[in-house]
Design a protein around this motif. Structure first.
Motif, short mmCIF file in Angstrom:
data_model
loop_
_atom_site.label_atom_id
_atom_site.label_comp_id
_atom_site.label_asym_id
_atom_site.label_seq_id
_atom_site.Cartn_x
_atom_site.Cartn_y
_atom_site.Cartn_z
N ILE A 82 -1.43 13.64 -0.41
CA ILE A 82 -2.86 13.99 -0.49
C ILE A 82 -3.12 15.16 -1.45
O ILE A 82 -4.03 15.09 -2.28
CB ILE A 82 -3.42 14.29 0.92
N PRO A 83 -2.33 16.27 -1.39
CA PRO A 83 -2.61 17.37 -2.34
C PRO A 83 -2.46 16.97 -3.80
O PRO A 83 -3.12 17.53 -4.67
CB PRO A 83 -1.60 18.45 -1.93
N TYR A 103 -7.60 7.73 -9.12
CA TYR A 103 -7.30 8.83 -8.20
C TYR A 103 -7.92 8.59 -6.82
O TYR A 103 -7.27 8.80 -5.79
CB TYR A 103 -7.84 10.15 -8.76
N ASN A 104 -9.16 8.16 -6.81
CA ASN A 104 -9.84 7.91 -5.53
C ASN A 104 -9.24 6.72 -4.79
O ASN A 104 -9.17 6.72 -3.55
CB ASN A 104 -11.34 7.69 -5.76
N LYS A 105 -8.79 5.69 -5.53
CA LYS A 105 -8.14 4.56 -4.87
C LYS A 105 -6.86 5.01 -4.17
O LYS A 105 -6.57 4.62 -3.04
CB LYS A 105 -7.80 3.47 -5.91
N GLY A 106 -6.07 5.84 -4.89
CA GLY A 106 -4.84 6.35 -4.29
C GLY A 106 -5.10 7.26 -3.11
O GLY A 106 -4.44 7.18 -2.07
N LEU A 107 -6.12 8.15 -3.24
CA LEU A 107 -6.43 9.10 -2.16
C LEU A 107 -6.90 8.37 -0.91
O LEU A 107 -6.56 8.76 0.21
CB LEU A 107 -7.50 10.08 -2.65
N ASP A 159 0.81 -1.22 0.00
CA ASP A 159 0.00 0.00 0.00
C ASP A 159 0.84 1.26 0.00
O ASP A 159 0.44 2.29 -0.56
CB ASP A 159 -0.93 0.01 1.22
N SER A 160 2.02 1.20 0.63
CA SER A 160 2.86 2.40 0.69
C SER A 160 3.31 2.84 -0.70
O SER A 160 3.61 4.02 -0.92
CB SER A 160 4.09 2.12 1.56
N GLN A 186 -3.14 6.51 5.59
CA GLN A 186 -1.77 6.60 6.07
C GLN A 186 -1.38 8.02 6.49
O GLN A 186 -0.23 8.28 6.83
CB GLN A 186 -0.80 6.10 5.00
N ASN A 187 -2.34 8.97 6.40
CA ASN A 187 -2.10 10.37 6.75
C ASN A 187 -0.89 10.92 5.98
O ASN A 187 0.02 11.53 6.55
CB ASN A 187 -1.86 10.51 8.27
#
Length: 587
Positions: free
Chosen positions: A180-181, A164-168, A137-138, A174-175
């Motif tokens: 995130i931006p 995009y939503n899967k990555g976000l 996931d990282s 994972q904060n």
């Protein structure tokens, strides 16, 4: 200033201790956010690679190579970026660091998104497959985001939003304050393409505020450009210019050449829309200067050579390891037999060596044949690219100039008759259609092969345009679910299929007087069936003289060993059915 002090401290640490911890610290620096010249960044990681080499720290060398690959890609120096990226992958594979292997493959693919989309997708999918198989996931959070960018470039907006939503989602879990931006900006970009301008600006500004706090200068520049694009789409040109000009000095200072090139081109387009020819020409010349420094034939050729060299070296290494393993097992077996089997052993060794020699000679011959084939294909591809560039740069530019001239003429001839204006509009529309046809031809020429997914996207785009231009006709496009997206056609077969569909649809629009047009692609018993039908007035095939359109469709079908059948009944409708008896090869 604070980051510069941290950088000086880390460099000093390397010079005096050269230990693994200090090398890893430099490799973990967030490169894109450093407010120092690009040349200094390159020298920093070259020195770090050398220091890691002195203490035989392969992980540190690979990390430095990864950072160099990323830095060179920002500068548009793609041959160097590919070279360092492949070297990093080899070291990570040797060390068994699957997360880094996946990440590097994906990053190399992402860096090629504008220079070689086919290669970009291949590397990106390779990295995604490794990460998904190992559930990393990282790494997946960035791979999904970048894979969405590739889908957006190809106008596959729903797929782009999905990735995009899967990555976000992973980044929020994972904060990941840095990642995130990026995902938010990419979502905003898709909303802009969907003409949801308010939502797009909201997301871009959210990303911009985060990046300003992080002092991510390149990210800030990208957001300024993106907000400017939204204003441009809304035809708010003054606001668009304001934001693009905020981005431009940052991209120039940071030597982010891809963004600099794009900023110049966008400003040229805005001033052109405002009829400010001098400003439009000024920025267009700036755009061409940067573009020529990035995209030249020698760099693209060198990237291809590096990729082939890497794949060949990897296969040769695997072959050598396999042969070495067989030889070691045979040696252990022969040693255990003793003197009693000495004569038989010697005979077997002689036979085995001769067999290996013959196998090696055969493989060398196959390799020479393969290399000769690759060289021939490269020459053919270079010729295609040269012709397509000439078509695009010369004929394409001239056609665009004709359209612009006609539009100016219509504006200038205020006292012209309605018939004259309609004639000028007809010529302008015909020239625009010619440009679309030229782009389709260039699209096919630039590819040796076309996937079914590419062909389907092209047909969908054409049908959407036809639907928008014909409000009274309902279009339906159906593709059988059992056709894999990775079916491969030659460019000739793919282009002829597309042209036959295009001609059949255009004929239905011109002559059928229909209310609906249906296009279907299916597969049965190793055959493709493409059917274009309408519910129009129909015609008597035996009594109607066949024009150039029908004859051209039949000729195209014969060229790809296909069978074309035309069925029509008066007041019921017509159907054009294409059957391709040869089965496309899979990649």
């Amino acid at each position: 200033m604070k980051k510069a002090l941290i950088l000086i401290f880390l460099v000093s640490s390397v010079l005096f201790s050269q230990n693994k911890k200090s090398i890893d610290s430099i490799n973990s620096i967030y490169t894109q956010g450093l407010n120092i010249p690009e040349d200094s960044i390159l020298q920093l990681y070259k020195d770090n690679a050398e220091n890691a080499r002195k203490i035989s720290y392969e992980k540190g060398i690979a990390g430095a190579y990864s950072k160099l690959s990323l830095a060179y890609s920002y500068q548009g120096i793609y041959d160097k970026s590919t070279q360092y990226g492949l070297e990093a992958v080899k070291l990570y594979e040797k060390l068994g660091l699957n997360d880094q292997v996946a990440y590097r493959y994906a990053e190399m693919g992402y860096s090629m998104k504008y220079s070689n989309m086919e290669k970009a997708q291949a590397y990106m999918q390779k990295g995604k497959s490794v990460a998904e198989a190992k559930k990393l996931d990282s790494v997946l959070k960035d791979i999904y985001n970048n894979y969405g960018v590739l889908k957006e470039i190809q106008k596959q907006l729903d797929s782009a939003l999905y990735f995009y939503n899967k990555g976000l989602k992973i980044k929020k879990e994972q904060n990941d304050s840095i990642g995130i931006p990026y995902s938010i900006s990419n979502l905003a970009g898709v909303y802009g393409l969907q003409k949801k301008y308010g939502k797009a600006k909201e997301y871009f500004n959210q990303s911009l505020q985060t990046r300003l706090k992080m002092e991510d200068s390149i990210g800030v520049a990208e957001n300024y450009t993106q907000i400017g694009e939204v204003f441009m789409a809304e035809e708010k040109y003054d606001e668009a210019i304001q934001y693009i000009k905020k981005s431009l000095p940052i991209s120039v200072e940071k030597e982010y050449r891809n963004l600099t090139q794009y900023n110049y081109k966008t400003l040229s387009d805005i001033f052109k829309n405002q009829n400010k020819a001098d400003s439009a020409l000024f920025y267009f010349e700036k755009y061409l200067a940067v573009k020529d420094s990035i995209h030249n034939t020698e760099i693209q050729k060198k990237i291809a050579e590096l990729s082939i060299e890497f794949e060949t070296e990897k296969k040769e290494k695997e072959l050598a390891e396999r042969e070495l393993e067989i030889k070691q097992k045979n040696t252990l077996l022969y040693g255990s037999l003793g003197l009693a089997f000495l004569l038989g052993l010697l005979g077997y060794l002689f036979y085995n060596q001769q067999k290996l020699k013959n196998r090696q000679l055969k493989k060398e011959s196959e390799l020479k044949t393969a290399l000769a084939k690759i060289e021939t294909q490269n020459r053919l591809q270079e010729q295609r690219l040269r012709i397509s560039r000439d078509l695009h740069d010369n004929i394409g530019a001239q056609l665009t100039f004709i359209i612009s001239s006609i539009d100016n003429l219509k504006y200038g001839l205020k006292g012209a008759t309605l018939k004259t204006k309609e004639k000028l509009s007809s010529i302008s529309a015909f020239t625009s259609q010619t440009i679309y046809e030229l782009r389709d031809t260039i699209w096919a020429m630039n590819k040796e092969s076309i996937t079914f997914e590419d062909l389907q996207a092209r047909i969908t785009n054409f049908i959407n345009k036809a639907s928008n231009a014909s409000n009274n006709v309902e279009f339906t496009f159906y593709v059988s679910e059992n056709i894999p997206a990775n079916y491969m056609f030659t460019s000739v077969v793919g282009m002829n299929i597309y042209r036959i569909i295009q001609e059949a649809v255009n004929n239905a629009l011109k002559y059928a007087d229909s209310s609906s047009i249906y296009v279907e692609i299916s597969e049965e018993r190793d055959n493709f069936f493409i059917e274009i039908s309408d519910d129009g007035k129909g015609f008597n095939i035996t009594e109607t003289e066949q024009g150039n359109g029908l004859n051209n469709m039949k000729k195209r079908a014969r060229e790809i060993d296909g069978i074309l059948e035309i069925v029509s009944k008066k007041n019921i409708g017509s159907s054009v059915i294409l059957k391709i008896s040869i089965k496309p090869t899979r990649p």
